[in-house]
Design a protein around this motif. Structure first.
Motif, mmCIF file in Angstrom:
data_model
loop_
_atom_site.group_PDB
_atom_site.id
_atom_site.type_symbol
_atom_site.label_atom_id
_atom_site.label_comp_id
_atom_site.label_asym_id
_atom_site.label_seq_id
_atom_site.Cartn_x
_atom_site.Cartn_y
_atom_site.Cartn_z
ATOM 1 N N GLY A 186 -7.600 1.094 -0.402
ATOM 2 C CA GLY A 186 -8.619 1.253 0.632
ATOM 3 C C GLY A 186 -8.262 0.495 1.895
ATOM 4 N N THR A 187 -7.804 -0.750 1.758
ATOM 5 C CA THR A 187 -7.440 -1.562 2.921
ATOM 6 C C THR A 187 -6.232 -0.980 3.649
ATOM 7 O OG1 THR A 187 -8.220 -3.534 1.741
ATOM 8 C CG2 THR A 187 -6.877 -3.889 3.689
ATOM 9 N N ALA A 188 -5.197 -0.590 2.882
ATOM 10 C CA ALA A 188 -3.996 -0.012 3.488
ATOM 11 C C ALA A 188 -4.321 1.305 4.189
ATOM 12 C CB ALA A 188 -2.919 0.203 2.423
ATOM 13 N N SER A 189 -5.201 2.111 3.594
ATOM 14 C CA SER A 189 -5.595 3.389 4.202
ATOM 15 C C SER A 189 -6.317 3.166 5.521
ATOM 16 C CB SER A 189 -6.495 4.176 3.242
ATOM 17 O OG SER A 189 -5.817 4.474 2.041
ATOM 18 N N ALA A 190 -7.150 2.121 5.577
ATOM 19 C CA ALA A 190 -7.868 1.805 6.813
ATOM 20 C C ALA A 190 -6.899 1.424 7.921
ATOM 21 C CB ALA A 190 -8.861 0.668 6.557
ATOM 22 N N LEU A 191 -5.902 0.597 7.596
ATOM 23 C CA LEU A 191 -4.906 0.205 8.587
ATOM 24 C C LEU A 191 -4.085 1.409 9.041
ATOM 25 C CD1 LEU A 191 -3.607 -3.159 7.083
ATOM 26 C CD2 LEU A 191 -4.841 -2.868 9.230
ATOM 27 N N THR A 230 0.506 -3.164 6.717
ATOM 28 C CA THR A 230 0.251 -1.841 6.134
ATOM 29 C C THR A 230 1.211 -1.516 4.990
ATOM 30 O OG1 THR A 230 -0.545 -1.102 8.302
ATOM 31 C CG2 THR A 230 -0.119 0.595 6.648
ATOM 32 N N PRO A 231 2.532 -1.577 5.188
ATOM 33 C CA PRO A 231 3.433 -1.282 4.058
ATOM 34 C C PRO A 231 3.383 -2.334 2.959
ATOM 35 C CG PRO A 231 4.689 -2.001 5.973
ATOM 36 C CD PRO A 231 3.291 -1.798 6.437
ATOM 37 N N ILE A 232 3.145 -3.606 3.323
ATOM 38 C CA ILE A 232 3.081 -4.665 2.311
ATOM 39 C C ILE A 232 1.905 -4.433 1.372
ATOM 40 C CG2 ILE A 232 2.472 -7.097 1.995
ATOM 41 C CD1 ILE A 232 5.312 -6.922 2.602
ATOM 42 N N VAL A 282 -13.767 0.993 4.565
ATOM 43 C CA VAL A 282 -14.677 1.081 5.723
ATOM 44 C C VAL A 282 -14.754 -0.260 6.441
ATOM 45 C CG1 VAL A 282 -17.088 1.373 6.421
ATOM 46 C CG2 VAL A 282 -16.050 2.986 4.810
ATOM 47 N N PHE A 283 -14.936 -1.336 5.677
ATOM 48 C CA PHE A 283 -15.047 -2.660 6.294
ATOM 49 C C PHE A 283 -13.711 -3.132 6.864
ATOM 50 C CE2 PHE A 283 -19.154 -2.806 4.307
ATOM 51 C CZ PHE A 283 -19.885 -3.652 5.137
#
Length: 275
Positions: free
Chosen positions: A55-60, A199-201, A234-235
């Motif tokens: 989720g975090t990587a997708s947001a970035l 992002t890649p990490i 989202v956040f």
């Protein structure tokens, strides 16, 4: 894991992974102070962590999609060489990812086992606050406003700083932005390179764990897990949007509020620990 715990930790992950205040440190603090005894052997735990990172990587990736589009197009046109600015940026990101990637693969589990407790998280959260305040002092009056001035040595130093985030309380975005400021960049450029590097990490960490999901046995709350991943994404997107706008407008002392927060939060956690 209970659904409420998943959602709270998802919000914490989405905000603190990008804000320079340490997602791992806050996770340790919240779980300990609230008395949440989350068993890592639980069948929910691994897929929960993987989906949060996805989720975090997708947001970035979504926020910086134009950058990644230009990077991939530039890389294709250069046929793998640094013949244009976008292909060069790709290889700079690769170089910057090497130190933390190697250290993470070799020592991540040992470091987390050694340091993942409230006392250490609180202390290093305060250390992180001091680092952020130092970062404001390092910023030059006439900083570089583009990544054209990034070279291989600077990228390697910024990437090496990222490895400090393996310690609970130290922020990945915080230490890399400070390293970028120390190498002569302004807040926005340092943050942009930091987020592109993350992002890649973060994505790679998730991809490495995905095969383990097929070996999960027992009841898994897939609905709660995917809702948590969506919430974290989202956040994370909102956090990135807020931070990039903030860093573009701030010319001085942009890290100071986060530094003071980390000092206060770490001191409060220490007071709670010794109470």
């Amino acid at each position: 894991m209970q659904l409420g715990q998943m959602l709270v930790l998802a919000v914490v992950q989405g905000v603190t992974e990008l804000f320079p205040i340490s997602s791992l440190g806050h996770s340790v603090l919240i779980r300990t102070i609230l008395g949440w005894h989350i068993a890592k052997a639980s069948p929910d735990f691994l897929p929960f962590l993987v989906v949060l990172h996805v989720g975090t990587a997708s947001a970035l990736l979504l926020y910086f999609w134009r950058d990644w589009r230009d990077i991939l197009v530039g890389l294709w046109r250069a046929r793998g060489r640094a013949r244009n600015e976008h292909a060069r940026l790709f290889w700079l990101l690769v170089v910057a990812s090497i130190p933390a990637g190697l250290i993470g693969l070799l020592f991540e589990k040992k470091i987390k086992l050694l340091f993942a407790n409230l006392l250490v998280a609180a202390i290093f959260l305060m250390v992180n606050g001091v680092v952020l305040l130092i970062g404001d002092a390092l910023k030059k009056r006439r900083p570089d406003h583009t990544l054209e001035h990034m070279n291989w040595g600077k990228a390697l130093i910024i990437g090496a700083a990222q490895a400090l985030a393996l310690i609970p309380g130290m922020s990945r975005s915080g230490v890399t932005v400070v390293a970028g400021l120390g190498k002569g960049f302004d807040y926005a450029v340092a943050a942009r390179f930091s987020f592109l590097m993350a992002t890649p990490i973060i994505g790679a960490a998730a991809v490495l764990e995905i095969p383990k999901l097929f070996r999960i046995t027992g009841h898994v709350d897939l609905g709660g897990i995917f809702l948590s991943g969506l919430l974290a994404g989202v956040f994370a997107y909102l956090s990135t949007w807020i931070l990039m706008r903030y860093f573009r407008k701030q010319e001085v002392q942009a890290l100071r509020p986060f530094g003071y927060y980390c000092l206060a939060a770490g001191a409060a956690a220490l007071a709670w620990y010794f109470a």
